[in-house]
Design a protein around this motif. Structure first.
Motif, PDB file in Angstrom:
ATOM      1  N   TYR A 336       0.832  -1.208   0.000  1.00  0.00           N
ATOM      2  CA  TYR A 336       0.000   0.000   0.000  1.00  0.00           C
ATOM      3  C   TYR A 336       0.864   1.254   0.000  1.00  0.00           C
ATOM      4  N   GLU A 337       1.845   1.299   0.884  1.00  0.00           N
ATOM      5  CA  GLU A 337       2.707   2.484   0.984  1.00  0.00           C
ATOM      6  C   GLU A 337       3.532   2.682  -0.287  1.00  0.00           C
ATOM      7  N   GLU A 338       3.980   1.590  -0.877  1.00  0.00           N
ATOM      8  CA  GLU A 338       4.743   1.662  -2.125  1.00  0.00           C
ATOM      9  C   GLU A 338       3.887   2.265  -3.242  1.00  0.00           C
ATOM     10  N   CYS A 339       2.649   1.805  -3.341  1.00  0.00           N
ATOM     11  CA  CYS A 339       1.755   2.299  -4.393  1.00  0.00           C
ATOM     12  C   CYS A 339       1.430   3.774  -4.208  1.00  0.00           C
ATOM     13  N   ARG A 340       1.205   4.190  -2.971  1.00  0.00           N
ATOM     14  CA  ARG A 340       0.906   5.595  -2.691  1.00  0.00           C
ATOM     15  C   ARG A 340       2.121   6.481  -2.951  1.00  0.00           C
ATOM     16  N   GLU A 341       3.265   6.026  -2.482  1.00  0.00           N
ATOM     17  CA  GLU A 341       4.486   6.843  -2.584  1.00  0.00           C
ATOM     18  C   GLU A 341       4.941   7.012  -4.032  1.00  0.00           C
TER      19      GLU A 341
END
Length: 515
Positions: A336-341
């Motif tokens: 999730y954090e990878e996709c957002r960042e």
């Protein structure tokens, strides 16, 4: 209906405006003027439906007033008052666009009949116009949604101005896609009400936005654009503020808008695609209400690197195998954090989630779930909700805990289940099982139903359908051979049973895999 009476003769003027009860004939407002110039100055403010005017007047005569009326309102009905000596003027007026004339001295009954004839024509014209624009609006929406450009820009501008009060002076527009969802539910469960739709449309129109409604709780929004970057930034910020206000009005809904760059009126379909791409970003931002294509596009990466996807899939597979729920949750959080960042394309994120699902089904021997696929993989969810649902699915007792579930069965039923999974491609009957396990057929049937909650036939068919599903998704084996290898006697029988249990044809499943 509104009537304007213009005559420099006070007796004639008051006789027409006051001597007839116009309200009885559907005319609710009447204004009288002593010369054409004063009437002209009041045209825009009063906007009459019918004008009765004398030909000869000081300052501005009836013919000159007719020209002014036609500049402001082509639909207004224009009736001239003329004497016999002015008949040639009346003929000229008809050529210039007057609708009728009546000779002086005016008889009230004849004037009323003439006015009523023009009212009927006006109503018919309005009805035809409304029908025309209704058809044009549907055609316009269809063109945008199907990627067709607007061929007649002048007609489009006329539609916008006359029906919606919008002027596109620079022949540029900002296109928006508005999506409405329920705040309390993970996915859309009901359509918004007609009352909510009407209220949203009214708010948008008040703020000078067009709001043409499409299906699936989606609106098309169009507002005037500018060639100036600074002015367009101001337009975008105004849209953002307005939708923040709209969301406060509807506490049970989430109203999200994605907007395009400022584009020429000939490229509205292109603007719609930009608005769709901008709105897709809501997948990663559950609470955000505004997305601008101009701001998002430079940052948006199209695909997640293959090596990164492979790493995540292997890590989750390992965590699920050893049933480490916390490790699995940590990996999903990292995704999730990878996709957002990194601002990966939502389409690519969804493809990766689907790829992960089928990877785990294949390597874990898990049963695929049509309900899960429809709700989570293809449903209207946000990324956070998708991940939450995925985690629930992985640790559901029917999947990861399949072995544990069987532990509550008796030894006989566990042995039957194991035997069926190993010999599902063969002909298996209750009689054959009874002989093999040294029980009566009635005993096997009753005990199997009591412990598993389903008949033996249904259980066997579900096993065969699941095996067939995996073969269709993960191999290139021809469908008729899939039918043979999963224990169905014929292709026709297999097709019928597969459709009954899955709701889809085997060909559809194979095509979906290939696409």
């Amino acid at each position: 209906m509104k009537l304007m009476v213009v005559d420099d003769n006070k007796q004639v003027r008051e006789g027409i405006s006051l001597g007839i009860d116009w309200n009885e004939y559907g005319i609710s407002k009447v204004r009288a003027y002593e010369d054409g110039a004063k009437a002209r100055d009041d045209l825009v403010d009063y906007c009459p439906d019918i004008v009765i005017a004398d030909i000869r007047m000081p300052n501005l005569d009836g013919l000159e007033l007719l020209e002014e009326v036609r500049k402001e309102n082509q639909k207004c009905r224009y009736i001239l008052l003329s004497a016999y000596s002015e008949f040639e003027y009346a003929q000229k007026a008809l050529r210039l666009g007057a609708d009728d004339y009546i000779l002086k001295p005016v008889k009230p009954r004849e004037l009323v009949e003439l006015v009523m004839k023009n009212i009927t024509s006006l109503l018919e014209m309005q009805k035809e116009s409304e029908l025309y624009y209704e058809v044009y609006e549907k055609s316009f929406i269809h063109s945008i949604l199907n990627g067709d450009e607007i061929e007649n820009i002048k007609k489009f501008q006329e539609f916008m101005e006359k029906c919606l009060g919008l002027r596109f002076d620079e022949k540029r527009a900002v296109v928006g896609k508005i999506k409405i969802e329920q705040k309390n539910l993970i996915s859309q469960k009901r359509p918004i009400t007609e009352e909510e739709t009407d209220k949203i449309k009214a708010i948008l129109k008040t703020n000078k936005y067009i709001s043409l409604v499409d299906k699936n709780n989606t609106f098309i929004m169009i507002c005037p654009g500018c060639s100036s970057e600074m002015k367009n930034h101001i337009v975008a910020m105004e849209i953002k503020r307005e939708f923040e206000k709209i969301n406060q009005i509807f506490p049970e809904l989430i109203i999200v808008v994605g907007i395009s760059k400022s584009i020429g009126l000939g490229k509205l379909a292109e603007g719609w695609k930009e608005a769709e791409e901008a709105l897709e970003q809501k997948y990663c931002y559950k609470t955000k209400v505004f997305f601008s294509f101009k701001e998002i596009y430079p940052m948006m990466k199209q695909a997640i690197p293959e090596n990164l996807k492979k790493s995540y899939m292997e890590k989750i597979l390992e965590a699920v195998k050893i049933k480490k729920k916390e490790d699995t949750q940590c990996i999903f959080k990292a995704i999730y954090e990878e996709c957002r960042e990194k601002n990966y394309s939502p389409r690519e994120i969804k493809k990766f989630i689907e790829q992960l699902y089928f990877y785990l089904v294949r390597h874990m021997g898990m049963n695929s779930s049509r309900e899960f696929e429809e709700e989570v993989l293809h449903g209207n969810l946000y990324l956070t909700d998708t991940i939450d649902k995925f985690e629930e699915y992985l640790f559901d007792a029917q999947n990861v805990g399949k072995t544990k579930e069987r532990e509550v069965y008796s030894a006989t039923i566990r042995n039957i289940c194991t035997y069926v999974e190993e010999h599902f491609m063969e002909t298996i009957t209750v009689d054959a099982l009874a002989e093999k396990f040294e029980r009566t057929p009635n005993y096997i049937s009753a005990k199997f139903k009591r412990e598993t909650g389903k008949s033996f036939t249904d259980y066997l068919m579900e096993i065969r359908i699941q095996k067939a599903m995996n073969m269709l998704l993960y191999t290139n084996i021809p469908i008729n051979e899939v039918a043979r290898q999963t224990g169905f006697g014929s292709y026709a029988y297999f097709s019928r049973i597969f459709k009954k249990y899955t709701g889809k044809s085997a060909g559809y499943i194979r095509d979906r895999r290939q696409n």
